[in-house]
Design an enzyme around this catalytic site. Structure first.
Site, mmCIF file in Angstrom:
data_model
loop_
_atom_site.group_PDB
_atom_site.id
_atom_site.type_symbol
_atom_site.label_atom_id
_atom_site.label_comp_id
_atom_site.label_asym_id
_atom_site.label_seq_id
_atom_site.Cartn_x
_atom_site.Cartn_y
_atom_site.Cartn_z
ATOM 1 N N LEU A 1 46.250 24.986 40.064
ATOM 2 C CA LEU A 1 46.836 25.246 41.681
ATOM 3 C C LEU A 1 46.854 26.058 42.501
ATOM 4 O O LEU A 1 46.864 26.440 43.720
ATOM 5 C CB LEU A 1 48.238 24.993 42.143
ATOM 6 N N TYR B 1 27.862 29.986 41.900
ATOM 7 C CA TYR B 1 28.110 28.713 41.598
ATOM 8 C C TYR B 1 27.167 27.510 41.395
ATOM 9 O O TYR B 1 27.768 26.839 39.498
ATOM 10 C CB TYR B 1 28.546 28.124 42.566
#
Length: 338
Positions: free
Chosen positions: A33, A149
């Site tokens: 989360l 990334y």
């Protein structure tokens, strides 16, 4: 038997849950989360009338992974968990590597110990770097990445390929996404980034809803038809359905399998702004600013392999992407935060 979905409370993960539950699959979700909300899982239940089993935790945590594999009959893993945004990861390379690469290694190690031999990995077109061939096919060179990334995704791909060689019972499916946009047609789930969005469509929609004063267009001097970057935008529901096709095709199908998931059509940033305005009757003020580090001029896919081998192709066009994006944003101006 169940499917473990890591990062299942996130944007692509939650839409994939809906499609899996619509096919009556048993689902276990692991999510920390950090960039998602448990509310999305409640919304998934509203859409489908079905629940998932949820564990809050991290893929770096071997104990929770062992607990999941011990308590559930997992037959395959769909692996979304990881830091996503190009912008945020350029500022902290170590955190990117730790989460996206080390976490994936831990996950695969615990899978193999539990005799779970199928993984579908959420990769990215960023592994192609600044492509020399357009449209991009799966055989194009990879590894010349332009941001942390993309580098992390490339590293995980290589690790999976080598792991398949070491553990030939493993089926590893790599899905190289292009730019996912849109939301579920219900407007109940969609993209809810923390802070100022890094991706184009939530940026546009937050301007439309009044949360941001104008859109920042990163770079107006690229060698494209209007000077702004060109990308292959794919509706998130089409993307979700690609995971089901990949899982059905390669469940326990030992080997390393790679697919592009895109539409095969490129649109510029300003094309997308105009399409949003036309679809929704809203004017989007924008300002061209400096290029963002790591961005490239043009990137769009050749998706024929997925059509031929998976029987998958996109069904939702640009207008629906725009309408669904706005339907989500106008009904959830603050995302899942109320």
């Amino acid at each position: 038997m169940a499917i473990l979905v890591t990062g299942g409370a996130g944007y692509i993960g939650s839409h994939t849950l809906v499609e899996l539950l619509n096919e009556n699959r048993e689902i276990v979700v692991l999510d920390n989360l950090s960039n998602s909300s448990e509310v999305s899982l409640e919304r998934v239940k509203q859409i489908t009338g079905k629940s998932v089993k949820f564990y809050q935790g991290d893929i770096l945590d071997r104990d929770i992974l062992r607990k999941i594999f011990a308590e559930n009959q997992i037959e395959s893993v769909i692996h979304f968990a990881g830091l996503k945004a190009v912008g945020e990861t350029s500022e902290n390379r170590y955190v990117t590597i730790k989460n996206n690469v080390t976490g994936s290694i831990v996950l695969v190690e615990e899978m193999l110990k539990a005799n779970v031999n199928t993984i579908v990995f959420s990769s990215s077109a960023t592994v192609y770097g600044d492509p020399q061939i357009i449209p991009i096919v799966e055989s194009c060179p990879v590894g010349g990445t332009t941001n942390p990334y993309g580098t992390s995704k490339y590293m995980v791909e290589r690790i999976l390929e080598d792991t398949v060689k070491a553990f030939p019972q493993l089926s590893a499916v790599v899905l190289r996404y292009f730019n996912r946009v849109g939301a579920h047609e219900s407007g109940l789930i969609g993209e809810d980034p923390n802070g100022i969005p890094n991706n184009l469509m939530p940026f546009i929609s937050q301007v439309a809803v009044g949360k941001l004063p104008q859109l920042s267009v990163f770079g107006g001097d690229y060698n494209t038809h209007d000077g702004t970057g060109v990308r292959d935008y794919i509706h998130v529901v089409d993307l979700a359905l690609g995971h089901l096709k990949a899982l059905d095709k390669h469940q326990n199908d030992a080997g390393f399998h790679v697919y592009n998931l895109g539409t095969g059509t490129g649109y510029s940033v300003l094309d997308m702004v105009k399409a949003f305005e036309a679809a929704n009757g809203i004017t989007i003020p924008y300002k061209v600013v400096d290029r963002r580090p790591g961005d490239i001029a043009v990137c769009y896919s050749a998706p024929q392999k997925a059509l031929e081998q998976l029987g998958w192709e996109t069904e939702r066009g640009l207008e629906q992407m725009m309408k669904d994006t706005w339907n989500w944003q106008k009904n959830n101006p603050n995302g899942y935060k109320g």
